[in-house]
Motif scaffolding. Structure first.
Motif, PDB file in Angstrom:
ATOM      1  N   ASN A 277      10.872  -1.188  13.427  1.00 44.15           N
ATOM      2  CA  ASN A 277      10.690   0.255  13.239  1.00 44.15           C
ATOM      3  C   ASN A 277      11.856   0.884  12.485  1.00 44.15           C
ATOM      4  O   ASN A 277      12.388   1.921  12.875  1.00 44.15           O
ATOM      5  N   TYR A 278      12.261   0.240  11.395  1.00 49.27           N
ATOM      6  CA  TYR A 278      13.329   0.772  10.554  1.00 49.27           C
ATOM      7  C   TYR A 278      12.802   1.896   9.662  1.00 49.27           C
ATOM      8  O   TYR A 278      11.665   1.835   9.186  1.00 49.27           O
ATOM      9  N   ARG A 279      13.607   2.866   9.417  1.00 49.56           N
ATOM     10  CA  ARG A 279      13.251   3.941   8.490  1.00 49.56           C
ATOM     11  C   ARG A 279      13.479   3.460   7.062  1.00 49.56           C
ATOM     12  O   ARG A 279      14.527   2.881   6.749  1.00 49.56           O
ATOM     13  N   TRP A 280      12.487   3.689   6.180  1.00 49.26           N
ATOM     14  CA  TRP A 280      12.627   3.242   4.801  1.00 49.26           C
ATOM     15  C   TRP A 280      12.035   4.292   3.855  1.00 49.26           C
ATOM     16  O   TRP A 280      11.243   5.133   4.250  1.00 49.26           O
ATOM     17  N   VAL A 281      12.474   4.224   2.600  1.00 49.65           N
ATOM     18  CA  VAL A 281      12.094   5.216   1.600  1.00 49.65           C
ATOM     19  C   VAL A 281      11.811   4.503   0.289  1.00 49.65           C
ATOM     20  O   VAL A 281      12.389   3.452   0.003  1.00 49.65           O
ATOM     21  N   SER A 282      10.901   5.066  -0.511  1.00 47.31           N
ATOM     22  CA  SER A 282      10.577   4.519  -1.821  1.00 47.31           C
ATOM     23  C   SER A 282      10.230   5.674  -2.759  1.00 47.31           C
ATOM     24  O   SER A 282      10.236   6.843  -2.361  1.00 47.31           O
ATOM     25  N   VAL A 283       9.903   5.311  -3.992  1.00 44.48           N
ATOM     26  CA  VAL A 283       9.636   6.315  -5.032  1.00 44.48           C
ATOM     27  C   VAL A 283       8.254   6.919  -4.814  1.00 44.48           C
ATOM     28  O   VAL A 283       7.269   6.204  -4.586  1.00 44.48           O
ATOM     29  N   GLU A 284       8.177   8.224  -4.921  1.00 43.63           N
ATOM     30  CA  GLU A 284       6.904   8.911  -4.775  1.00 43.63           C
ATOM     31  C   GLU A 284       6.039   8.691  -6.013  1.00 43.63           C
ATOM     32  O   GLU A 284       6.527   8.732  -7.141  1.00 43.63           O
ATOM     33  N   GLY A 285       4.755   8.446  -5.771  1.00 48.11           N
ATOM     34  CA  GLY A 285       3.827   8.238  -6.873  1.00 48.11           C
ATOM     35  C   GLY A 285       3.954   6.896  -7.539  1.00 48.11           C
ATOM     36  O   GLY A 285       3.383   6.682  -8.614  1.00 48.11           O
ATOM     37  N   GLY A 286       4.659   5.954  -6.912  1.00 55.85           N
ATOM     38  CA  GLY A 286       4.838   4.637  -7.497  1.00 55.85           C
ATOM     39  C   GLY A 286       3.866   3.618  -6.942  1.00 55.85           C
ATOM     40  O   GLY A 286       2.997   3.917  -6.109  1.00 55.85           O
ATOM     41  N   SER A 287       4.034   2.394  -7.395  1.00 58.18           N
ATOM     42  CA  SER A 287       3.132   1.321  -6.983  1.00 58.18           C
ATOM     43  C   SER A 287       3.312   0.963  -5.521  1.00 58.18           C
ATOM     44  O   SER A 287       2.367   0.494  -4.875  1.00 58.18           O
ATOM     45  N   VAL A 288       4.524   1.146  -4.960  1.00 54.86           N
ATOM     46  CA  VAL A 288       4.729   0.856  -3.539  1.00 54.86           C
ATOM     47  C   VAL A 288       3.889   1.785  -2.675  1.00 54.86           C
ATOM     48  O   VAL A 288       3.237   1.353  -1.718  1.00 54.86           O
ATOM     49  N   GLN A 289       3.886   3.053  -3.000  1.00 56.28           N
ATOM     50  CA  GLN A 289       3.089   4.012  -2.239  1.00 56.28           C
ATOM     51  C   GLN A 289       1.596   3.683  -2.338  1.00 56.28           C
ATOM     52  O   GLN A 289       0.881   3.742  -1.329  1.00 56.28           O
ATOM     53  N   TYR A 290       1.157   3.328  -3.530  1.00 55.56           N
ATOM     54  CA  TYR A 290      -0.255   2.982  -3.692  1.00 55.56           C
ATOM     55  C   TYR A 290      -0.590   1.723  -2.889  1.00 55.56           C
ATOM     56  O   TYR A 290      -1.624   1.656  -2.219  1.00 55.56           O
ATOM     57  N   THR A 291       0.279   0.694  -2.937  1.00 55.80           N
ATOM     58  CA  THR A 291       0.005  -0.573  -2.252  1.00 55.80           C
ATOM     59  C   THR A 291      -0.046  -0.382  -0.748  1.00 55.80           C
ATOM     60  O   THR A 291      -0.898  -0.951  -0.061  1.00 55.80           O
ATOM     61  N   VAL A 292       0.880   0.417  -0.209  1.00 57.97           N
ATOM     62  CA  VAL A 292       0.922   0.620   1.239  1.00 57.97           C
ATOM     63  C   VAL A 292      -0.291   1.397   1.735  1.00 57.97           C
ATOM     64  O   VAL A 292      -0.781   1.155   2.852  1.00 57.97           O
ATOM     65  N   LYS A 293      -0.825   2.300   0.923  1.00 59.82           N
ATOM     66  CA  LYS A 293      -1.927   3.144   1.360  1.00 59.82           C
ATOM     67  C   LYS A 293      -3.302   2.603   0.984  1.00 59.82           C
ATOM     68  O   LYS A 293      -4.309   3.273   1.232  1.00 59.82           O
ATOM     69  N   THR A 294      -3.367   1.432   0.387  1.00 59.51           N
ATOM     70  CA  THR A 294      -4.646   0.836  -0.008  1.00 59.51           C
ATOM     71  C   THR A 294      -5.034  -0.240   1.001  1.00 59.51           C
ATOM     72  O   THR A 294      -4.250  -1.153   1.287  1.00 59.51           O
ATOM     73  N   GLN A 295      -6.225  -0.160   1.539  1.00 57.87           N
ATOM     74  CA  GLN A 295      -6.660  -1.084   2.587  1.00 57.87           C
ATOM     75  C   GLN A 295      -6.785  -2.514   2.097  1.00 57.87           C
ATOM     76  O   GLN A 295      -6.619  -3.454   2.869  1.00 57.87           O
ATOM     77  N   ASP A 296      -7.087  -2.710   0.829  1.00 59.21           N
ATOM     78  CA  ASP A 296      -7.274  -4.064   0.317  1.00 59.21           C
ATOM     79  C   ASP A 296      -5.958  -4.799   0.087  1.00 59.21           C
ATOM     80  O   ASP A 296      -5.971  -6.002  -0.188  1.00 59.21           O
ATOM     81  N   GLU A 297      -4.830  -4.133   0.184  1.00 68.18           N
ATOM     82  CA  GLU A 297      -3.539  -4.760  -0.069  1.00 68.18           C
ATOM     83  C   GLU A 297      -2.965  -5.370   1.210  1.00 68.18           C
ATOM     84  O   GLU A 297      -3.297  -4.959   2.326  1.00 68.18           O
ATOM     85  N   ASP A 298      -2.081  -6.364   1.016  1.00 69.84           N
ATOM     86  CA  ASP A 298      -1.486  -7.065   2.157  1.00 69.84           C
ATOM     87  C   ASP A 298      -0.513  -6.195   2.948  1.00 69.84           C
ATOM     88  O   ASP A 298      -0.272  -6.457   4.128  1.00 69.84           O
ATOM     89  N   LEU A 299       0.066  -5.193   2.312  1.00 72.73           N
ATOM     90  CA  LEU A 299       1.072  -4.357   2.976  1.00 72.73           C
ATOM     91  C   LEU A 299       0.482  -3.089   3.582  1.00 72.73           C
ATOM     92  O   LEU A 299       1.220  -2.150   3.888  1.00 72.73           O
ATOM     93  N   TYR A 300      -0.814  -3.077   3.808  1.00 67.85           N
ATOM     94  CA  TYR A 300      -1.453  -1.869   4.334  1.00 67.85           C
ATOM     95  C   TYR A 300      -0.982  -1.549   5.756  1.00 67.85           C
ATOM     96  O   TYR A 300      -1.004  -0.381   6.173  1.00 67.85           O
ATOM     97  N   TYR A 301      -0.518  -2.561   6.512  1.00 71.56           N
ATOM     98  CA  TYR A 301      -0.079  -2.311   7.885  1.00 71.56           C
ATOM     99  C   TYR A 301       1.140  -1.377   7.924  1.00 71.56           C
ATOM    100  O   TYR A 301       1.412  -0.743   8.949  1.00 71.56           O
TER     101      TYR A 301
END
Length: 540
Positions: A277-301
């Protein structure tokens, strides 16, 4: 010479040289694809293109001059300059309103939106080739593989814990503790079974002496037990061998841990971010945000951390504005090439400020990647620029120009590696903290036992008879009395009790030409004391 010609031709084809279609080896034959390429090159010759880009240092970034004119720089525009020199076109820079790769309320907010609505002719930026993007735009051939890493504040101590516990992991310590607790009862049980099956003089060992033998051998102390049976001796020797090997491994690994300066990070994989449960930050509107919020991606959890507020996406420019967030304890997820420039710039800044060398590497990158995606330029769907530019991009990639441009401003060595290779290593209280815990626990245990003894003796009225001093008596040998075996070790008390005998009990005897006094000790055995020899002084 063939290798040199191939290199020169690759660079030539990637830059200013035109295709040689009048080569005599081709017999003047021009394929249909070559013909189409020539037509596209003539069509784009002198044409003015609209090229979109965004701030993503060092791959692409934007600056405005004094007149307000937008100027684009970075690796992407080094490639655009090569294409411009070869195909003779001009271009202007188009910037999205919100510096997004994808997303926003309007198409003008992101690069994919500008391309999808055909408001630009191409995107000169390293855009990851994601599944959803392929339905909206057309990608060029792959330019490189983007690697997203996690940067965090360098910890003051290793995640392996205290120095005394570092040589073994938790499972080894649990097994060792179980061995210490279980081996004593095993000795007690096996000696009782042996005494039932084999009737001889040796009595079975009780539980208390067995446990204290195991504990004393574990801390490399002697014992007053004198086993005579071979079975018991093998049990004792097995435990001693186990302790010798365990101590050797522990000592060697403890020395290595205290000598090396390598750190073990608490965060190494994306799963660690979620589990701990570490706090983390990334670029807004980038590919990381899209990957995390897409159900078909491995990092959706990881999207659960976004909804709970443990992860957030921000747009900060320049990238140095992320450093205070990381210094406060958050983890920054960004492209590896961007993190290397960020850490190197911070290192140079601290060097100019005169910060001592040991404190210049404030940040460190986790050893395992967050994700990997191929990256390329982007065109609108159906654009002819893809078939025109892709062969040249292939030459640029094969000649190593892209890799050179990405790393030309970085040192050849790893920037602030996990292992700093320090020449000196001083022990701190964190390494010796376990010794303090052991001392405190030992004192508390001794105090608890002392209080229990007082309660038992004074309030429960259990009378314990005082043990008188050992009175040595003369035992006469009889048929029933067991014969003393000199092959075993002497009893513990015999090391501190001097033999006392009267002159009437002495018997003089000549053995192998030497004079000895023969007497019977307290256990009924026969002892020989040398007479008139230098060694006789040891018995006075």
């Amino acid at each position: 010479m063939a290798g040199i010609e191939l290199i020169i031709s690759s660079i030539c084809n990637a830059t200013i040289c035109n295709a040689v279609y009048d080569n005599p080896l081709t017999d003047g034959h021009v394929s249909q694809k070559q013909t189409e390429t020539l037509l596209l090159a003539n069509e784009i010759n002198g044409k003015h293109l609209k090229i979109g880009t965004y701030n993503n240092f060092p791959l692409s970034w934007i600056e405005r001059d004094e007149n307000g004119t937008v100027q684009a720089y970075g690796v992407a525009f080094k490639i655009i300059d090569i294409l411009q020199q070869k195909f003779n076109f001009t271009y202007e820079i188009v910037i999205p309103h919100r510096n997004f790769e994808i997303g926003g309320s309007k198409p003008e907010d992101s690069l994919i939106g500008l391309t999808n609505t055909s408001k630009v002719d191409m995107i000169a930026a390293f855009i990851p080739r994601l599944v959803r993007f392929r339905k909206l735009v057309t990608f060029s051939r792959d330019l490189d593989e983007g690697v997203w890493m996690m940067m965090l504040r360098r910890p003051k101590e290793s995640a392996a814990g205290s120095g005394l516990l570092a040589p073994f992991n938790n499972f080894v310590w649990y097994v060792t503790l179980a061995s210490v607790l279980c081996y004593g009862p095993c000795i007690c049980f096996l000696t009782h079974v042996r005494s039932k099956l084999i009737k001889n003089e040796e009595r079975p060992l009780r539980l208390s002496p067995s446990f204290w033998f195991v504990y004393s051998a574990f801390i490399k102390q002697s014992t007053n037990l004198a086993p005579e049976a071979n079975t018991t001796r093998v049990l004792f020797a097995t435990w001693w061998l186990f302790i010798i090997l365990l101590s050797a491994f522990y000592t060697a690994n403890l020395t290595a841990f205290l000598t090396l300066s390598k750190f073990t990070l608490d965060i190494e994989t994306p799963e660690d971010l979620y589990k701990k449960n570490y706090r983390w930050v990334s670029v807004e509107g980038g590919s990381v945000q899209y990957t995390v919020k897409t159900q078909d991606e491995d990092l959706y959890y990881l999207n659960k951390m976004v909804t709970s507020g443990r992860a957030e996406f921000r747009t900060l420019s320049p990238d140095q504005e992320y450093l205070p967030i990381v210094k406060a304890g958050a983890v920054l997820v960004k492209e590896m090439i961007s993190l290397e420039h960020l850490m190197y710039g911070d290192y140079l800044t601290k060097t100019r400020e005169g910060v001592e060398e040991a404190k210049r590497c404030t940040y460190v990158v986790a050893p395992k990647p967050f994700m990997k995606k191929p990256r390329a330029f982007v065109y609108p769907v159906g654009s002819k620029l893809k078939s025109l530019f892709d062969p040249t991009l292939a030459y640029i990639l094969q000649s190593g120009i892209i890799d050179y441009l990405e790393h030309k401003d970085l040192p050849s060595t790893t920037i602030c590696p996990l292992d700093l290779q320090s020449k000196d290593r001083q022990l701190t209280n964190s390494h010796l903290m376990m010794t303090y815990y052991i001392m405190c626990v030992g004192l508390a245990s001794g105090l608890a036992v002392f209080v229990v003894e007082i309660l038992v003796k004074r309030y429960i009225n259990i009378k314990i008879k005082p043990i008188d001093k050992v009175k040595l008596k003369k035992f006469k040998r009889s048929k029933r009395s067991p014969r003393y075996d000199d092959s075993g070790p002497p009893p513990y008390e015999s090391l501190f009790v001097k033999p006392k005998f009267k002159d009437s009990e002495k018997r003089w005897k000549m053995i192998n030409g030497r004079e000895y006094y023969v007497y019977e000790d307290a256990r009924g055995g026969t002892r020989l004391v040398p007479v008139r020899t230098p060694s006789a002084f040891l018995y006075r």
